[in-house]
Design a protein around this motif. Structure first.
Motif, mmCIF file in Angstrom:
data_model
loop_
_atom_site.group_PDB
_atom_site.id
_atom_site.type_symbol
_atom_site.label_atom_id
_atom_site.label_comp_id
_atom_site.label_asym_id
_atom_site.label_seq_id
_atom_site.Cartn_x
_atom_site.Cartn_y
_atom_site.Cartn_z
ATOM 1 N N LYS A 147 0.850 -1.186 0.000
ATOM 2 C CA LYS A 147 0.000 0.000 0.000
ATOM 3 C C LYS A 147 0.887 1.238 0.000
ATOM 4 O O LYS A 147 1.809 1.355 0.809
ATOM 5 C CB LYS A 147 -0.908 0.021 1.234
ATOM 6 C CG LYS A 147 -1.810 1.260 1.298
ATOM 7 C CD LYS A 147 -2.673 1.249 2.551
ATOM 8 C CE LYS A 147 -3.558 2.492 2.611
ATOM 9 N NZ LYS A 147 -4.409 2.488 3.836
ATOM 10 N N THR A 149 1.960 4.756 0.911
ATOM 11 C CA THR A 149 1.714 5.703 1.997
ATOM 12 C C THR A 149 2.689 6.871 1.852
ATOM 13 O O THR A 149 3.587 6.846 1.013
ATOM 14 C CB THR A 149 1.921 5.044 3.379
ATOM 15 O OG1 THR A 149 3.326 4.786 3.575
ATOM 16 C CG2 THR A 149 1.149 3.729 3.478
ATOM 17 N N LYS A 150 2.539 7.875 2.688
ATOM 18 C CA LYS A 150 3.462 9.015 2.662
ATOM 19 C C LYS A 150 4.876 8.584 3.018
ATOM 20 O O LYS A 150 5.849 9.187 2.564
ATOM 21 C CB LYS A 150 2.977 10.102 3.622
ATOM 22 C CG LYS A 150 1.690 10.793 3.192
ATOM 23 C CD LYS A 150 1.292 11.875 4.171
ATOM 24 C CE LYS A 150 0.006 12.562 3.723
ATOM 25 N NZ LYS A 150 -0.411 13.618 4.690
ATOM 26 N N ARG A 154 4.120 0.284 1.947
ATOM 27 C CA ARG A 154 4.055 -0.559 3.138
ATOM 28 C C ARG A 154 3.519 -1.942 2.793
ATOM 29 O O ARG A 154 2.527 -2.098 2.082
ATOM 30 C CB ARG A 154 3.160 0.093 4.191
ATOM 31 C CG ARG A 154 3.181 -0.611 5.550
ATOM 32 C CD ARG A 154 2.389 0.177 6.570
ATOM 33 N NE ARG A 154 0.978 0.241 6.216
ATOM 34 C CZ ARG A 154 0.219 1.335 6.350
ATOM 35 N NH1 ARG A 154 0.745 2.468 6.800
ATOM 36 N NH2 ARG A 154 -1.060 1.306 6.034
#
Length: 203
Positions: A147, A149-150, A154
């Motif tokens: 996924k 993410t900033k 992840r």
């Protein structure tokens, strides 16, 4: 008698261990951030995860040409890409095998196989076998759902595509689909780790 029982017990334990695959020993665990890579695709262009600006995440599949388990899953991998690419989770396939050990997994034959099957996703060559050890893949096929993410990509799921490699019609649990569906709905993934069944990576 005790010695015979002990020997039998040892044999049974060894046999069970032979068919038990611990997930990604020394590699990523669920929750880790996966390092990006830059690998050659079958179109001779270099591909990185950062190239996918609009992606919400990725279905990274370590697979190959020769392994019967990998071959059995090819249509299902294509289906995953067709279903989830438009939703932001494209498939990124990587061949981790050393072609000097198995010539069927050469880069040229990767091109042939991708054309034969009509792969709709990148099929990358892990030249020098530097990426699969980072992930911790030990078999083909071996899947990581990431996924974006900033902080980075992840790891959200590790393991098998589903629970029946030999008969798609008998599948009861579609692990990768369930994981991506949960991420798309911002829900917790129920099963985050499963045992990958397949051929050992040829290093």
């Amino acid at each position: 008698m005790k010695t015979a029982k002990f020997t039998l017990m040892f044999f049974v334990v060894a046999l069970i261990s032979a068919f038990t695959v611990s997930n990604n020993d020394g590699g990523y665990k669920v929750g880790d951030l996966a390092t990006d890579f830059k690998l050659k695709n079958i179109d001779d262009k270099m591909v990185s995860l950062k190239d996918y600006k609009d992606a919400k995440g990725f279905i990274v599949v370590f697979t190959c040409n020769h392994c019967p388990f990998a071959v059995a899953y090819e249509d299902r991998i294509i289906a995953l890409d067709k279903k989830y690419k438009a939703l932001g989770y494209p498939v990124i396939a990587i061949n981790p095998n050393n072609p000097e050990i198995n010539a069927d997994d050469s880069f040229d034959l990767m091109k042939v196989r991708a054309k034969e099957k009509g792969f709709t996703f990148p099929y990358l060559f892990d030249d020098g076998q530097k990426i699969y050890p980072q992930y911790g893949a030990t078999k083909t096929p071996y899947v990581y759902v990431l996924k974006k993410t900033k902080q980075g990509n992840r790891v959200e799921y590790i393991g098998a595509i589903d629970d029946n490699h030999s008969d798609e019609s008998a599948v009861k649990n579609k692990y990768v689909e369930a994981a991506v569906d949960a991420l798309l709905k911002n829900k917790e993934i129920e099963i985050k780790n499963t045992k990958a069944i397949g051929c050992s990576i040829k290093a």
